[in-house]
Design a protein around this motif. Sequence first.
Motif, PDB file in Angstrom:
ATOM      1  N   GLU A   1      62.076   6.472  20.672  1.00 50.63           N
ATOM      2  CA  GLU A   1      60.751   6.784  19.641  1.00 50.63           C
ATOM      3  C   GLU A   1      59.989   7.414  20.262  1.00 50.63           C
ATOM      4  O   GLU A   1      59.022   8.283  19.802  1.00 50.63           O
ATOM      5  N   ASP A   2      59.750   7.647  21.669  1.00 49.05           N
ATOM      6  CA  ASP A   2      58.807   8.581  22.413  1.00 49.05           C
ATOM      7  C   ASP A   2      59.224   9.670  22.644  1.00 49.05           C
ATOM      8  O   ASP A   2      58.401  10.670  23.208  1.00 49.05           O
ATOM      9  N   THR A   3      60.640   9.958  22.273  1.00 54.92           N
ATOM     10  CA  THR A   3      61.151  11.414  22.384  1.00 54.92           C
ATOM     11  C   THR A   3      60.626  12.418  21.795  1.00 54.92           C
ATOM     12  O   THR A   3      60.292  12.341  20.461  1.00 54.92           O
ATOM     13  N   ALA A   4      59.891  13.250  22.385  1.00 56.18           N
ATOM     14  CA  ALA A   4      59.151  14.407  21.644  1.00 56.18           C
ATOM     15  C   ALA A   4      58.816  15.574  22.593  1.00 56.18           C
ATOM     16  O   ALA A   4      58.876  15.204  23.754  1.00 56.18           O
ATOM     17  N   VAL A   5      58.154  16.661  22.433  1.00 56.56           N
ATOM     18  CA  VAL A   5      57.566  17.585  23.079  1.00 56.56           C
ATOM     19  C   VAL A   5      56.121  17.223  23.181  1.00 56.56           C
ATOM     20  O   VAL A   5      55.425  17.039  21.985  1.00 56.56           O
ATOM     21  N   TYR A   6      55.698  17.083  24.593  1.00 55.05           N
ATOM     22  CA  TYR A   6      54.177  16.415  24.710  1.00 55.05           C
ATOM     23  C   TYR A   6      53.155  17.724  24.938  1.00 55.05           C
ATOM     24  O   TYR A   6      53.781  18.565  25.852  1.00 55.05           O
ATOM     25  N   TYR A   7      52.185  17.762  24.240  1.00 55.19           N
ATOM     26  CA  TYR A   7      51.048  18.829  24.554  1.00 55.19           C
ATOM     27  C   TYR A   7      49.905  18.310  24.971  1.00 55.19           C
ATOM     28  O   TYR A   7      49.425  17.273  24.472  1.00 55.19           O
ATOM     29  N   CYS A   8      49.193  19.089  26.017  1.00 56.41           N
ATOM     30  CA  CYS A   8      47.845  18.681  26.193  1.00 56.41           C
ATOM     31  C   CYS A   8      46.850  19.673  25.447  1.00 56.41           C
ATOM     32  O   CYS A   8      47.122  20.727  25.303  1.00 56.41           O
ATOM     33  N   SER A   9      45.553  19.407  25.471  1.00 55.56           N
ATOM     34  CA  SER A   9      44.745  20.035  24.969  1.00 55.56           C
ATOM     35  C   SER A   9      43.368  19.783  25.501  1.00 55.56           C
ATOM     36  O   SER A   9      43.332  18.738  26.180  1.00 55.56           O
ATOM     37  N   ALA A  10      42.250  20.774  25.748  1.00 57.96           N
ATOM     38  CA  ALA A  10      41.242  20.615  26.065  1.00 57.96           C
ATOM     39  C   ALA A  10      40.265  21.415  25.394  1.00 57.96           C
ATOM     40  O   ALA A  10      40.275  22.364  25.076  1.00 57.96           O
ATOM     41  N   ASP A  11      38.844  20.906  25.369  1.00 57.36           N
ATOM     42  CA  ASP A  11      37.781  21.653  24.954  1.00 57.36           C
ATOM     43  C   ASP A  11      37.186  21.954  26.083  1.00 57.36           C
ATOM     44  O   ASP A  11      36.458  21.256  27.022  1.00 57.36           O
ATOM     45  N   ILE A  12      36.639  23.479  26.351  1.00 54.69           N
ATOM     46  CA  ILE A  12      36.371  24.244  27.358  1.00 54.69           C
ATOM     47  C   ILE A  12      35.083  24.946  27.419  1.00 54.69           C
ATOM     48  O   ILE A  12      35.256  25.600  26.419  1.00 54.69           O
ATOM     49  N   ALA A  13      34.095  24.802  27.999  1.00 52.65           N
ATOM     50  CA  ALA A  13      32.950  25.801  28.036  1.00 52.65           C
ATOM     51  C   ALA A  13      32.905  26.606  29.308  1.00 52.65           C
ATOM     52  O   ALA A  13      33.567  26.308  30.395  1.00 52.65           O
ATOM     53  N   TYR A  14      32.597  28.021  28.965  1.00 53.94           N
ATOM     54  CA  TYR A  14      32.543  28.855  30.072  1.00 53.94           C
ATOM     55  C   TYR A  14      31.416  29.081  30.862  1.00 53.94           C
ATOM     56  O   TYR A  14      31.334  29.614  31.937  1.00 53.94           O
ATOM     57  N   THR A  15      30.129  28.546  30.356  1.00 54.73           N
ATOM     58  CA  THR A  15      28.975  28.523  30.892  1.00 54.73           C
ATOM     59  C   THR A  15      28.226  27.267  30.589  1.00 54.73           C
ATOM     60  O   THR A  15      28.594  26.594  29.822  1.00 54.73           O
ATOM     61  N   SER A  16      27.219  27.095  31.207  1.00 52.78           N
ATOM     62  CA  SER A  16      26.423  25.754  31.001  1.00 52.78           C
ATOM     63  C   SER A  16      25.825  25.904  29.870  1.00 52.78           C
ATOM     64  O   SER A  16      24.977  26.961  29.604  1.00 52.78           O
ATOM     65  N   GLY A  17      25.815  24.813  28.969  1.00 51.95           N
ATOM     66  CA  GLY A  17      25.445  24.580  27.803  1.00 51.95           C
ATOM     67  C   GLY A  17      25.984  25.478  26.805  1.00 51.95           C
ATOM     68  O   GLY A  17      25.605  25.683  25.691  1.00 51.95           O
ATOM     69  N   GLY A  18      27.178  26.274  26.877  1.00 52.57           N
ATOM     70  CA  GLY A  18      27.891  27.170  26.225  1.00 52.57           C
ATOM     71  C   GLY A  18      28.811  26.555  25.189  1.00 52.57           C
ATOM     72  O   GLY A  18      29.036  25.478  25.247  1.00 52.57           O
ATOM     73  N   ARG A  19      29.272  27.248  24.148  1.00 48.38           N
ATOM     74  CA  ARG A  19      30.155  26.842  23.438  1.00 48.38           C
ATOM     75  C   ARG A  19      31.450  26.300  23.774  1.00 48.38           C
ATOM     76  O   ARG A  19      31.731  26.773  24.750  1.00 48.38           O
ATOM     77  N   LEU A  20      31.941  25.329  23.084  1.00 45.71           N
ATOM     78  CA  LEU A  20      33.300  24.898  23.632  1.00 45.71           C
ATOM     79  C   LEU A  20      34.383  25.395  22.719  1.00 45.71           C
ATOM     80  O   LEU A  20      34.245  25.665  21.379  1.00 45.71           O
TER      81      LEU A  20
END
Length: 121
Positions: free
Chosen positions: A88-107
């Motif tokens: 039942e664990d069979t699947a395509v697994y994807y990772c995700s990330a919320d990333i900022a390019y500058t200090s205090g910048g938008r994610l």
Amino acid sequence: QVQLVESGGGLVQAGGSLRLSCAASGSIFSINVMAWHRQAPGKQRELVARITSGGSTNYADSVKGRFTISRDNAKNTVYLQMNSLTPEDTAVYYCSADIAYTSGGRLYGYWGQGTQVTVSS
């Protein structure tokens, strides 16, 4: 550009283990939440586990006690240790990330291309 690249998927027998990795690269100042998701054929994509930059974690009920999410902030990498795997664990697994390019910048949210995990009976 920012890229997330998963690795570590493959074929394993029921009861076995796999360790997935996801490395982020590009113009990155910081990464907030990182997560693992999975999608089996004909099913909705579901959240498997997530981890904050401070190390706080959450897991889907179906994987609690079997999977462990961790991260190496110096390497911009998140891991998913999967034990006691079942078909039942069979699947395509994807990772995700919320990333900022500058200090205090938008994610901004990013996704990897996915890695196949197949668990045989």
